[in-house]
Design a protein around this motif. Structure first.
Motif, PDB file in Angstrom:
ATOM      1  N   LEU A   1      50.646  -8.597  35.616  1.00  0.00           N
ATOM      2  CA  LEU A   1      50.906  -8.513  34.185  1.00  0.00           C
ATOM      3  C   LEU A   1      50.511  -7.155  33.625  1.00  0.00           C
ATOM      4  O   LEU A   1      49.642  -6.466  34.174  1.00  0.00           O
ATOM      5  CB  LEU A   1      50.104  -9.606  33.457  1.00  0.00           C
ATOM      6  CG  LEU A   1      50.340 -11.047  33.924  1.00  0.00           C
ATOM      7  CD1 LEU A   1      49.355 -11.978  33.246  1.00  0.00           C
ATOM      8  CD2 LEU A   1      51.772 -11.489  33.656  1.00  0.00           C
ATOM      9  N   ARG A   2      51.138  -6.827  32.520  1.00  0.00           N
ATOM     10  CA  ARG A   2      50.731  -5.629  31.793  1.00  0.00           C
ATOM     11  C   ARG A   2      49.426  -5.907  31.059  1.00  0.00           C
ATOM     12  O   ARG A   2      49.170  -7.054  30.649  1.00  0.00           O
ATOM     13  CB  ARG A   2      51.815  -5.230  30.789  1.00  0.00           C
ATOM     14  CG  ARG A   2      53.187  -4.967  31.424  1.00  0.00           C
ATOM     15  CD  ARG A   2      54.208  -4.543  30.378  1.00  0.00           C
ATOM     16  NE  ARG A   2      54.305  -5.489  29.259  1.00  0.00           N
ATOM     17  CZ  ARG A   2      55.034  -6.606  29.294  1.00  0.00           C
ATOM     18  NH1 ARG A   2      55.709  -6.923  30.385  1.00  0.00           N
ATOM     19  NH2 ARG A   2      55.080  -7.394  28.238  1.00  0.00           N
ATOM     20  N   PRO A   3      48.576  -4.915  30.878  1.00  0.00           N
ATOM     21  CA  PRO A   3      47.272  -5.150  30.227  1.00  0.00           C
ATOM     22  C   PRO A   3      47.393  -5.826  28.873  1.00  0.00           C
ATOM     23  O   PRO A   3      46.551  -6.667  28.521  1.00  0.00           O
ATOM     24  CB  PRO A   3      46.683  -3.742  30.113  1.00  0.00           C
ATOM     25  CG  PRO A   3      47.298  -2.988  31.247  1.00  0.00           C
ATOM     26  CD  PRO A   3      48.702  -3.524  31.370  1.00  0.00           C
ATOM     27  N   GLU A   4      48.435  -5.495  28.103  1.00  0.00           N
ATOM     28  CA  GLU A   4      48.561  -6.111  26.783  1.00  0.00           C
ATOM     29  C   GLU A   4      48.841  -7.611  26.857  1.00  0.00           C
ATOM     30  O   GLU A   4      48.650  -8.354  25.875  1.00  0.00           O
ATOM     31  CB  GLU A   4      49.641  -5.413  25.952  1.00  0.00           C
ATOM     32  CG  GLU A   4      51.050  -5.477  26.538  1.00  0.00           C
ATOM     33  CD  GLU A   4      51.368  -4.270  27.421  1.00  0.00           C
ATOM     34  OE1 GLU A   4      52.572  -3.969  27.570  1.00  0.00           O
ATOM     35  OE2 GLU A   4      50.417  -3.642  27.952  1.00  0.00           O
ATOM     36  N   GLN A   5      49.304  -8.087  28.028  1.00  0.00           N
ATOM     37  CA  GLN A   5      49.569  -9.521  28.190  1.00  0.00           C
ATOM     38  C   GLN A   5      48.285 -10.329  28.382  1.00  0.00           C
ATOM     39  O   GLN A   5      48.337 -11.551  28.455  1.00  0.00           O
ATOM     40  CB  GLN A   5      50.522  -9.748  29.367  1.00  0.00           C
ATOM     41  CG  GLN A   5      51.940  -9.250  29.105  1.00  0.00           C
ATOM     42  CD  GLN A   5      52.861  -9.498  30.283  1.00  0.00           C
ATOM     43  OE1 GLN A   5      52.765  -8.825  31.309  1.00  0.00           O
ATOM     44  NE2 GLN A   5      53.751 -10.472  30.140  1.00  0.00           N
TER      45      GLN A   5
ATOM     46  N   ASP B   1      34.742 -10.641  29.056  1.00  0.00           N
ATOM     47  CA  ASP B   1      34.160 -10.620  30.404  1.00  0.00           C
ATOM     48  C   ASP B   1      35.205 -10.955  31.462  1.00  0.00           C
ATOM     49  O   ASP B   1      35.158 -10.438  32.584  1.00  0.00           O
ATOM     50  CB  ASP B   1      32.969 -11.583  30.502  1.00  0.00           C
ATOM     51  CG  ASP B   1      33.354 -13.024  30.259  1.00  0.00           C
ATOM     52  OD1 ASP B   1      33.858 -13.334  29.164  1.00  0.00           O
ATOM     53  OD2 ASP B   1      33.143 -13.854  31.161  1.00  0.00           O
ATOM     54  N   TRP B   2      36.169 -11.785  31.123  1.00  0.00           N
ATOM     55  CA  TRP B   2      37.262 -12.105  32.043  1.00  0.00           C
ATOM     56  C   TRP B   2      38.147 -10.875  32.233  1.00  0.00           C
ATOM     57  O   TRP B   2      38.537 -10.546  33.351  1.00  0.00           O
ATOM     58  CB  TRP B   2      38.075 -13.278  31.486  1.00  0.00           C
ATOM     59  CG  TRP B   2      39.085 -13.862  32.442  1.00  0.00           C
ATOM     60  CD1 TRP B   2      38.923 -14.954  33.242  1.00  0.00           C
ATOM     61  CD2 TRP B   2      40.421 -13.393  32.672  1.00  0.00           C
ATOM     62  NE1 TRP B   2      40.063 -15.188  33.964  1.00  0.00           N
ATOM     63  CE2 TRP B   2      40.997 -14.252  33.641  1.00  0.00           C
ATOM     64  CE3 TRP B   2      41.176 -12.342  32.176  1.00  0.00           C
ATOM     65  CZ2 TRP B   2      42.307 -14.089  34.097  1.00  0.00           C
ATOM     66  CZ3 TRP B   2      42.475 -12.161  32.647  1.00  0.00           C
ATOM     67  CH2 TRP B   2      43.027 -13.027  33.590  1.00  0.00           C
TER      68      TRP B   2
ATOM     69  N   PRO C   1      40.513  -5.640  36.643  1.00  0.00           N
ATOM     70  CA  PRO C   1      40.873  -4.244  36.355  1.00  0.00           C
ATOM     71  C   PRO C   1      42.355  -3.959  36.570  1.00  0.00           C
ATOM     72  O   PRO C   1      43.045  -4.646  37.338  1.00  0.00           O
ATOM     73  CB  PRO C   1      40.013  -3.457  37.354  1.00  0.00           C
ATOM     74  CG  PRO C   1      39.777  -4.418  38.477  1.00  0.00           C
ATOM     75  CD  PRO C   1      39.665  -5.765  37.847  1.00  0.00           C
ATOM     76  N   VAL C   2      42.809  -2.936  35.878  1.00  0.00           N
ATOM     77  CA  VAL C   2      44.191  -2.474  36.018  1.00  0.00           C
ATOM     78  C   VAL C   2      44.313  -1.723  37.346  1.00  0.00           C
ATOM     79  O   VAL C   2      43.454  -0.917  37.711  1.00  0.00           O
ATOM     80  CB  VAL C   2      44.568  -1.548  34.843  1.00  0.00           C
ATOM     81  CG1 VAL C   2      45.977  -1.009  35.005  1.00  0.00           C
ATOM     82  CG2 VAL C   2      44.415  -2.306  33.518  1.00  0.00           C
TER      83      VAL C   2
END
Length: 639
Positions: free
Chosen positions: A172-176, A183-184, A189-190
């Protein structure tokens, strides 16, 4: 002077492969030696015959525990594979013993009139086991039953392995990740391609489907979760069901469910269907009411929505609890750091049952994250437990208690293992409840591990009762005074009582549709074992439409990863059957003092410590002073 038994010595980290094989092989050899002696020169006294048989069963159970446990959890695949092979040897010997006409003749010729109640029960159960094995059938039928038993085990092993090794993921993209706890997010990490991997393991999928705002991402992950082990396990299950059907028919039963139910509280296969329909009807009004609330909330985001499915249900249930019932699960979880919860659980159960848990840092377990404790009662060590609570590759994907050693008085201490897949940081309250539930099995295993007869040791009651003690222990995870003893946030603030009360009110929301979902699972478990079904997914959809209030999620095949279709076979109804009894047993406790020593002690001694030495209904009646009823469960469902 008799030497007190000691815990099972475990090997050095590099010796596991040899140790697992040696432990099982020695115990299997011991079993064969004792059985050969029984057949060639049986003792004159019936009680002594049963004692030799008990020794043989102890050895066989020791071999089985090694195989079944380490095949599911050991971090080394070579050890897991070796344990799988050992389980095949265990199953073969167990099947051979059950079909051994010479051995059967030894027991059939015993005069049990002078035996005490426990020994007489052992003899009666042993003769029943022989009959259910098919020892009285002709030679051709016995050979076919032997082949079916061996094939069923191989299929079961394939089924479990496909689930363990079938982890799926989405990227997934970080914005998703919007909506997820910080903490999750920090733990995901990306990567170099600018994406985040989210897996179908519980610590990922449970919070993601609950908190993630992105509906497309939720649907993608839930769909992957509901297709684990597809299509491999679809093929495995169809053959496994066919094997079980033939097995039951050869023994003279109409269906596998009739064969399986004969030794349970419910008694008959047809009673399973009746029970499922009864709970379905009881839960109907509550289920449809609360589902309507979910759909109405969904329409605020999607005005054209007419229904809600598994990709959205958990997310909107959380929104309803937060917006309408004043419970924010992300706030709640801040009070449940893993280490504090684990210690709190030990403190609560120690106080409740009069137990002491002493850490054993040098136990030398199979993984560095496993925590071991000696268990004492009245100053005497009565067992050892191991807590294996975090996920890793190749490990059992759900939550369960496994036997490492079944306790026998004066012979060997009970040892049990709690296997879960929790986060190492903050826990959802649902995970706290799960931990209490599974720990209930562990307590039951240890307290009932002081029996003379191994077949009554530990969680050895009828299988549709075994969940009741664990379901009842969940109640302590919902009590404000109990939670106040360990639930604190990073600032040291104790969870407020008013928040716990709100959590309880919020938990009532959805219990009707949860019950209907459980009845869908139970109906699937029962139906798949009572009719020949070519297309399991199609039949699943039909059963879901009848029993669940939520629609089928297109493209999914959840039966392929529904592990209970193996272990519970046609009897998944047992979770709800046990809950009926659990609610009734809990009615005996004082809600204002859940640690009342008289009530807790009576429950410990009359139910848990007795293991399988009496029928479950009799244990419950002894504790309650009356037969169990549906009344407490029906009242809870109607609240």
């Amino acid at each position: 002077m008799t030497t007190a038994p000691t815990p099972l010595p475990l090997p050095a980290p590099t010796d596991w492969l040899d140790w697992v094989g040696t432990r099982a092989d020695e115990q299997l050899a011991r079993t064969r030696e004792l059985v050969d002696g029984l057949k060639s020169d049986p003792p004159a006294e019936p009680l002594e015959v049963l004692r030799v048989w008990n020794d043989a069963q102890v050895a066989l159970s020791n071999a089985a525990s090694v195989g079944s446990f380490f095949s599911e959890v050991h971090p080394d695949k070579a050890v897991r594979d070796r344990a799988d092979e050992l389980m095949q040897a265990v199953q073969k010997l167990d099947t051979d013993l059950g079909l051994d006409t010479e051995l059967y003749a030894v027991f059939a010729g015993l005069d049990g009139s002078g035996l005490d109640a426990d020994a007489a029960r052992v003899l009666e159960r042993t003769l029943r086991d022989f009959r259910r094995s098919g020892v009285d059938r002709d030679e051709a039928t016995r050979e076919r039953l032997r082949a079916l038993s061996e094939r069923a085990l191989l299929l079961s092993q394939d089924f479990g392995k496909n689930i363990r090794e079938g982890v799926r993921s989405v990227r997934l993209r970080p914005e998703q990740l919007a909506g997820m706890p910080q903490d999750w997010i920090d733990a995901h990490p990306v990567d170099d391609e600018g994406l985040v991997t989210v897996t179908t393991d519980y610590p990922d999928v449970v919070p993601f489907r609950t908190f993630a705002h992105d509906a497309e991402a939720r649907r993608a992950l839930v769909t992957q979760f509901l297709t684990i082990a597809w299509p491999d396990n679809d093929t495995v299950l169809r053959e496994l069901f066919a094997v079980r059907r033939e097995h039951a028919e050869l023994l003279g039963y109409a269906t596998w469910a009739d064969y399986d139910a004969e030794v349970k509280m419910i008694g008959t296969g047809s009673a399973i269907g009746e029970f499922i329909d009864r709970i379905t009807e009881l839960a109907a009004e509550s289920a449809l009411r609360d589902k309507g609330v979910l759909v109405e909330r969904l329409r605020q985001d999607r005005p054209d929505a007419t229904d809600i499915d598994g990709a959205d249900m958990a997310y909107y249930a959380e929104l309803v609890r937060k917006e309408q019932l004043a419970v924010d699960a992300q706030r709640v979880r801040t009070y449940f750091p893993f280490e504090a919860v684990r210690q709190g659980l030990l403190d609560v159960t120690g106080r409740l049952f009069g137990l002491e848990w002493a850490p054993v840092p040098d136990a030398g377990t199979w993984h560095e994250e496993v925590a071991s404790y000696d268990v004492s009662f009245g100053g005497e060590r009565i067992g050892r437990i191991h807590l294996d609570l975090h996920p890793r590759d190749g490990k059992y994907k759900h939550a369960a208690q496994f036997d490492l050693v079944r306790g026998v008085a004066g012979v060997q201490l009970p040892e049990g293992v709690l296997v879960c897949n929790f986060n190492r940081g903050l826990l959802e309250h649902d995970e706290v409840v799960t931990l209490f539930h599974e720990f209930g099995h562990l307590v039951h295993h240890v307290l009932a591990g002081q029996q003379e007869w191994v077949r009554f040791s530990g969680v050895a009651t009828e299988w549709d009762f075994v969940e009741a003690p664990s379901q009842m222990l969940e109640e302590w995870a919902w009590d404000a005074d109990v939670l106040a003893t360990f639930a604190r946030n990073a600032d040291g603030e104790t969870i407020p009582a008013e928040l716990v009360h709100a959590m309880r009110r919020a938990d009532d929301f959805g219990k009707g549709y949860d019950a209907r979902t459980q009845m869908f699972y139970a109906a699937m478990s029962y139906d798949f074992h009572t009719r020949d079904t070519d297309d399991l997914t199609a039949r699943l959809r039909e059963l879901m439409a009848r029993y669940s209030v939520f629609p089928y999620l297109d493209g999914t095949h959840m039966h392929c990863a529904f592990g209970h279709l193996d272990g519970y076979s046609s009897a998944y109804y047992t979770y709800m059957w046990s809950l009926v009894i659990a609610k009734d047993m809990f009615s005996a406790f004082d809600r204002e003092d859940l640690f009342d020593p008289e009530i807790a002690g009576a429950y410990r001694d009359k139910v848990l410590a007795r293991g399988g030495s009496r029928d479950a209904a009799d244990l419950v009646e002894d504790f309650l002073g009356r037969p169990y009823t549906f009344d407490a469960y029906a009242a809870w469902l109607a609240e």
